[in-house]
Design a protein around this motif. Structure first.
Motif, PDB file in Angstrom:
ATOM      1  N   GLY B 148       0.582  -0.776   0.177  1.00 48.01           N
ATOM      2  CA  GLY B 148      -0.283   0.002  -0.150  1.00 48.01           C
ATOM      3  C   GLY B 148       0.581   1.458  -0.132  1.00 48.01           C
ATOM      4  O   GLY B 148       0.869   2.376  -0.916  1.00 48.01           O
ATOM      5  N   VAL B 149       1.858   0.970   0.765  1.00 47.26           N
ATOM      6  CA  VAL B 149       3.133   2.189   0.487  1.00 47.26           C
ATOM      7  C   VAL B 149       3.062   2.478  -0.368  1.00 47.26           C
ATOM      8  O   VAL B 149       3.381   3.706  -0.948  1.00 47.26           O
ATOM      9  N   ALA B 150       4.082   1.990  -0.935  1.00 50.12           N
ATOM     10  CA  ALA B 150       4.533   1.880  -2.375  1.00 50.12           C
ATOM     11  C   ALA B 150       3.573   2.150  -3.097  1.00 50.12           C
ATOM     12  O   ALA B 150       4.017   3.256  -4.288  1.00 50.12           O
ATOM     13  N   LEU B 151       2.501   1.985  -3.609  1.00 47.22           N
ATOM     14  CA  LEU B 151       1.345   3.295  -4.479  1.00 47.22           C
ATOM     15  C   LEU B 151       0.606   3.735  -3.774  1.00 47.22           C
ATOM     16  O   LEU B 151       1.190   4.497  -4.864  1.00 47.22           O
ATOM     17  N   GLY B 152       1.297   3.757  -2.647  1.00 52.67           N
ATOM     18  CA  GLY B 152       0.589   5.831  -2.161  1.00 52.67           C
ATOM     19  C   GLY B 152       1.924   6.444  -2.566  1.00 52.67           C
ATOM     20  O   GLY B 152       1.531   7.711  -3.395  1.00 52.67           O
ATOM     21  N   ILE B 153       2.778   6.475  -2.138  1.00 53.95           N
ATOM     22  CA  ILE B 153       4.296   6.967  -2.939  1.00 53.95           C
ATOM     23  C   ILE B 153       3.837   7.191  -4.408  1.00 53.95           C
ATOM     24  O   ILE B 153       3.046   8.790  -5.314  1.00 53.95           O
ATOM     25  N   MET B 154       3.740   6.092  -5.072  1.00 53.57           N
ATOM     26  CA  MET B 154       3.205   6.872  -6.717  1.00 53.57           C
ATOM     27  C   MET B 154       1.905   7.516  -6.885  1.00 53.57           C
ATOM     28  O   MET B 154       1.773   8.276  -8.034  1.00 53.57           O
ATOM     29  N   MET B 155       0.874   7.831  -5.933  1.00 51.14           N
ATOM     30  CA  MET B 155       0.036   8.427  -6.616  1.00 51.14           C
ATOM     31  C   MET B 155       0.160   9.755  -6.294  1.00 51.14           C
ATOM     32  O   MET B 155      -0.924  10.878  -6.282  1.00 51.14           O
ATOM     33  N   ILE B 156       1.328   9.808  -5.196  1.00 50.73           N
ATOM     34  CA  ILE B 156       1.653  10.690  -4.559  1.00 50.73           C
ATOM     35  C   ILE B 156       1.675  12.709  -5.833  1.00 50.73           C
ATOM     36  O   ILE B 156       1.035  13.850  -5.738  1.00 50.73           O
ATOM     37  N   PRO B 157       2.306  11.745  -7.241  1.00 48.36           N
ATOM     38  CA  PRO B 157       2.692  13.406  -8.013  1.00 48.36           C
ATOM     39  C   PRO B 157       1.720  13.205  -8.827  1.00 48.36           C
ATOM     40  O   PRO B 157       1.487  14.758  -8.961  1.00 48.36           O
ATOM     41  N   THR B 158       1.128  12.710  -8.601  1.00 47.44           N
ATOM     42  CA  THR B 158      -0.073  12.714  -9.442  1.00 47.44           C
ATOM     43  C   THR B 158      -1.270  13.745  -9.334  1.00 47.44           C
ATOM     44  O   THR B 158      -2.105  14.786  -8.969  1.00 47.44           O
ATOM     45  N   VAL B 159      -1.892  13.451  -8.016  1.00 50.54           N
ATOM     46  CA  VAL B 159      -2.459  14.533  -6.856  1.00 50.54           C
ATOM     47  C   VAL B 159      -2.457  15.400  -6.607  1.00 50.54           C
ATOM     48  O   VAL B 159      -2.853  16.573  -6.763  1.00 50.54           O
ATOM     49  N   THR B 160      -0.738  15.681  -6.429  1.00 49.72           N
ATOM     50  CA  THR B 160      -0.212  16.667  -5.979  1.00 49.72           C
ATOM     51  C   THR B 160      -0.537  18.287  -7.526  1.00 49.72           C
ATOM     52  O   THR B 160      -0.932  19.379  -7.146  1.00 49.72           O
ATOM     53  N   ARG B 161       0.180  17.296  -8.461  1.00 44.22           N
ATOM     54  CA  ARG B 161      -0.239  18.564  -9.854  1.00 44.22           C
ATOM     55  C   ARG B 161      -1.200  18.634 -10.306  1.00 44.22           C
ATOM     56  O   ARG B 161      -1.447  19.722 -10.257  1.00 44.22           O
ATOM     57  N   THR B 162      -2.127  17.745 -10.225  1.00 37.70           N
ATOM     58  CA  THR B 162      -3.756  17.965  -9.840  1.00 37.70           C
ATOM     59  C   THR B 162      -4.138  19.067  -8.990  1.00 37.70           C
ATOM     60  O   THR B 162      -5.428  20.247  -9.857  1.00 37.70           O
ATOM     61  N   THR B 163      -3.980  18.389  -8.464  1.00 37.85           N
ATOM     62  CA  THR B 163      -4.324  20.149  -6.567  1.00 37.85           C
ATOM     63  C   THR B 163      -4.320  21.493  -7.032  1.00 37.85           C
ATOM     64  O   THR B 163      -5.197  21.828  -7.578  1.00 37.85           O
TER      65      THR B 163
END
Lengths: 380, 290
Positions: B148-163
């Motif tokens: 879960g943490v590995a996938l979570g780290i991968m989510m961060i950049p996309t969420v950050t930039r779109t937000t």
């Protein structure tokens, strides 16, 4: 509280309106043109607020989130470096280019976990070759698609086609791999390779261009036709990176001003001449950037390649031969690593992959940014 | 006469080249769309014919036996993705808020933005190694948490930039109105700015979710996979992409069949997520001068 006694700046900025007064030229990003981006009204209201404590706490928490991104990248780098120390100390830089010679068969021996031989050359070769094949296939197609979508396509086809290509990007790589194993491999083995092999091994080519080493039995299409191998990995990679290259190229082409197109057409250019002179020429840096971004994706792509590349740590020029890529060897061997040295060597391969993709992505971002910075940012 | 004919030939040549370029572009489009259609055709054809009720309700049978399903993998995927969202979305949104509201134009913000792009480009397999050495090594065993943490780290950049991009679309006047009414800044960011931009922010989260939902490489040596029921964060857990991978490279026909069915289910989940995104975005955000 001194601010209270000088209401003037607030009044004037309110009358002018924060965005109207500094209306940027069309096509410029408004938020970058105003330093700090906070209007005088907001600054004034913020300074008047009576909740500075909780505000500061909130701002601090958000800053922490932003810094967490830094911390994560740093943490990844540190972990990769520390965990690969064992193999780095044992092999040093030759890890990436040396090889042993098998005493019995006199063939080069690169990777033998049982006997503790770890040299990463075949993985680097496999990664480079599959990516090269992928780029050779994907770049012309992606540019063709982007040209079609931006310049030629009837309006009603535009949305469904771009939705289709977006969908292509949403398919997980393991599904591409599954499709490659059961559809692409037989297709290559039975229909496409039988066409390509005679062409590359034609007597005329071997006689005249044999010195290049690309033709004949030891050339690009020599050896046994199994379907699996570097060519198959390259083809599936090409299908996977196409949407990325195409959508970025489209974005770059869209940012070419229409006046350029009109000027070319007004001078009597045909549509293709207009595309060549006005669009492609102006967008070339951005296209190169998007290609490099696609390359970055191709270098790091794991599952689909691991499923079809054949997984043998050897180097052969033939595209039909089995290979191994940097990502695929990690995927295949990491959880069953036989020794600490084995695991450490795999992590060193991962570290190399990490560094290479960072460089490739940074170069690509800078190139794409150089072209599209004039246009408003869009969500991908 | 001669010059005239030269000119006609030349214009013939030019229009010929023009037509050829058009034809090549159309050919390229067809060649791009063809594999997509082929992939979808095979998925639906092979997947639908092997989907059955057992697939959703049973756990895998031992190797070589016919039957069984991927119920544990579907639940496992849900658990891992839940952990990933719990970890990735708050940090991602927080980072986006910082970039859009507090750090605009500062050098730190540019550095964060660049780092997010770097993180976005890190190969997923490397993320797996990182999660392995950060969580699996200290804990001494594989776990759903690590995946879960590995996938979570991968989510961060996309969420950050779109937000960030979505927050920047919210007009300044809205923020000024909130502040002018005496709302504290933190409250105005959360209840006014973020809420106004929420369709776009949700889009970003769903895109990130859809992207990591199909990831296999980071789970290979973090979640590892499991043939039994497990919802514990502390133990290895199965996930849909992992199970598809293991079945695809197995020698059994029945497992191949289930791999196709699993792929169809996975794609259906992702397409549903992406369509939800389209639905949310089509409702429109409040747009205006920034």
């Amino acid at each position: 509280m001194t601010d209270l006694r000088v209401p003037n700046p607030v009044a004037t900025t309110l009358q002018n309106g924060p965005s109207e007064s500094t209306a940027p030229a069309i096509g410029q990003m408004p938020e970058t043109s105003t330093p700090r981006g906070i209007s005088a009204v907001r600054k004034y209201l913020l300074s008047r607020g009576n909740s500075s404590g909780s505000d500061r706490l909130f701002a601090g928490a958000m800053l922490l989130c932003a810094l967490a991104i830094f911390a994560l990248v740093a943490l990844i780098a540190v972990e990769l470096v520390t965990q690969s120390q064992l193999s780095w100390h044992a092999f040093g830089l030759p890890f990436f280019y040396r090889y042993n010679v098998d005493p019995v068969t006199h063939l080069p021996l690169f990777w033998d976990p049982v006997n503790g031989v770890f040299y990463a050359l075949p993985f680097i070769y496999g990664t480079l070759m599959t990516s090269l094949v992928a780029l050779c296939i994907a770049v012309p197609l992606a540019i063709g698609l982007a040209v079609f979508l931006t310049e030629m396509c009837p309006r009603w086809m535009r949305a469904p086609l771009s939705f289709f290509t977006e969908l292509l990007a949403a398919i997980p790589s393991v599904v591409y791999g599954l499709w490659a194993i059961f559809v692409l491999v037989p297709l290559l083995r039975e229909h496409i390779n039988p066409i390509l092999i005679p062409i590359f091994n034609a007597p005329i080519l071997t006689r005249t261009l044999g010195w290049t080493g690309l033709f004949g039995d030891n050339g690009l299409f020599g050896g046994v036709n199994l379907g699996l191998g570097i060519l198959c990995g390259g083809v599936i990679l090409a299908i996977m990176i196409l949407p990325i290259i195409a959508s970025l190229t489209r974005e770059v082409m869209n940012s070419v001003p229409n006046s350029q197109r009109e000027a070319a057409l007004a001078l009597g250019a045909t549509r293709w001449e207009m595309i060549r002179m006005a669009v492609l020429r102006n967008a070339r840096i951005g296209i190169v950037g998007s290609v490099i971004l696609g390359l970055g994706r191709a270098l790091g792509e794991t599952m689909a390649v691991a499923m079809v590349i054949g997984n043998s740590p050897e180097i052969h020029l033939s595209l039909l031969s089995m290979g191994h890529s940097m990502a695929s060897v990690i995927a295949n061997e990491f959880s069953e690593a036989t020794s600490d040295m084995h695991r450490s060597a795999l992590i060193e391969v991962g570290l190399a992959l990490f560094l290479v993709t960072i460089v490739v992505n940074a170069v690509a971002r800078i190139l794409v940014w150089a072209v599209t910075r004039g246009t408003p940012a869009r969500v991908q | 006469m001669k010059g005239n004919r030269g000119r006609t030939l030349r214009s013939l040549w030019r229009s010929g080249v023009d037509h050829m370029a058009t034809a090549l572009a159309i050919l390229a489009t067809v060649l791009v769309v063809a594999p997509l259609i082929a992939i979808f055709f095979y998925l639906v054809y092979k997947g639908a014919s092997s989907l059955n009720w057992a697939f959703f309700t049973q756990i895998p049978k031992p190797e070589g036996e016919v039957g069984g399903g991927m119920a544990n993998a579907i639940v496992g995927s849900a658990v891992v993705l839940f952990v990933a969202s719990l970890f990735g979305i708050p940090i991602g949104i927080g980072g986006g808020i910082y970039l859009a509201e507090f750090g605009r134009g500062t050098r730190l913000a540019n550095a964060v933005r660049f780092t997010a792009d770097v993180l976005n480009g890190v190969p997923s397999i490397v993320m797996g190694i990182a999660a392995f050495s950060l969580i699996v090594v200290p804990m001494h065993h594989y776990s759903a948490l690590a995946g879960g943490v590995a996938l979570g780290i991968m989510m961060i950049p996309t969420v950050t930039r779109t937000t960030e991009e979505m927050l920047l679309m919210v007009p300044h006047s809205v923020r000024e109105a909130a502040l002018g009414l005496g709302v504290p800044n933190w409250r105005s960011v959360i209840s006014i700015t973020l809420k106004t931009a929420s369709p776009g922010v949700i889009t970003g989260c769903m895109l990130a979710f859809a992207r990591v939902a199909g990831e296999t490489a980071p789970l290979l040596f973090t979640a590892l996979g499991n043939q039994f029921w497990s919802v514990s964060l502390n133990h290895e857990i199965s996930a849909l992409p992992l199970q598809i991978y293991n079945y695809a490279i197995s020698p059994y026909d029945d497992q191949h069949r289930q791999a196709w069915a699993g792929s169809l289910v996975l794609i259906a989940l992702i397409v549903i997520a992406v369509s939800l995104v389209r639905f949310f975005t089509s409702r429109g955000t409040l747009k205006g001068a920034s």
